[in-house]
Design a protein around this motif. Sequence first.
Motif, short mmCIF file in Angstrom:
data_model
loop_
_atom_site.label_atom_id
_atom_site.label_comp_id
_atom_site.label_asym_id
_atom_site.label_seq_id
_atom_site.Cartn_x
_atom_site.Cartn_y
_atom_site.Cartn_z
N GLN A 133 1.05 -1.25 0.23
CA GLN A 133 -0.02 0.04 0.05
C GLN A 133 1.10 1.30 0.09
OE1 GLN A 133 -3.61 0.46 0.56
NE2 GLN A 133 -3.96 -1.60 0.29
N TRP A 178 -4.34 6.24 -8.21
CA TRP A 178 -5.03 5.23 -8.62
C TRP A 178 -3.97 4.12 -8.75
CZ3 TRP A 178 -10.44 4.48 -9.22
CH2 TRP A 178 -11.20 5.58 -9.15
N ALA A 204 -7.51 -6.11 -8.41
CA ALA A 204 -7.75 -4.94 -7.55
C ALA A 204 -7.73 -3.63 -8.29
CB ALA A 204 -6.66 -4.87 -6.38
N GLN A 208 -7.52 0.31 -6.57
CA GLN A 208 -7.41 1.22 -5.45
C GLN A 208 -7.35 2.64 -5.88
OE1 GLN A 208 -3.83 -0.29 -4.09
NE2 GLN A 208 -4.54 -1.89 -2.93
N ARG A 255 -6.48 6.34 -3.70
CA ARG A 255 -6.01 6.61 -2.31
C ARG A 255 -6.20 8.16 -2.28
NH1 ARG A 255 -2.87 2.93 -4.48
NH2 ARG A 255 -1.37 4.45 -5.37
N THR A 272 -10.78 0.32 -1.96
CA THR A 272 -10.08 -0.88 -2.59
C THR A 272 -11.36 -1.83 -2.77
OG1 THR A 272 -7.98 -1.02 -1.25
CG2 THR A 272 -8.71 -2.44 -2.63
N TRP A 273 -11.33 -2.10 -4.25
CA TRP A 273 -12.14 -2.97 -4.84
C TRP A 273 -11.47 -3.99 -5.33
CZ3 TRP A 273 -14.82 -3.51 -10.15
CH2 TRP A 273 -15.75 -4.67 -10.01
N HIS A 274 -11.61 -5.28 -4.65
CA HIS A 274 -10.84 -6.47 -4.95
C HIS A 274 -11.70 -7.58 -5.34
CE1 HIS A 274 -8.09 -9.70 -4.21
NE2 HIS A 274 -6.93 -8.85 -4.82
#
Length: 101
Positions: free
Chosen positions: A4, A10, A33, A35, A37, A44-46
């Motif tokens: 992270q 992005w 994934a 992400q 930030r 986060t969409w995983h």
Amino acid sequence: MQQQLSAPGWSIGKTRGEPFTAFGRQVVPIGYAIQARWHGGGFTWHRPLAVEIRDGDNIRRLPIHDVTLEAIISIFMMGSAIVILAASWKRWIHIKRRNKS
């Protein structure tokens, strides 16, 4: 998993989970994934893509059919249809009442 970063921005890509052993085989989960930030937080969409199974020298990749996205889209479409039908029904009732007078 991917490291992270604290910088805003992005990140999109595949992820490989930590390998684990099950039934004498090494299993590696693979996902996709997205992400986003920003300072003070993130999102986060995983979603799962596949499972890689290693049995000695053989490597098999089993795809995972994730129905979550299909369910979310279906729920959104049904909600939109209900709102449109309710608005049309309300307009139809209003026109019908106005024509009675």
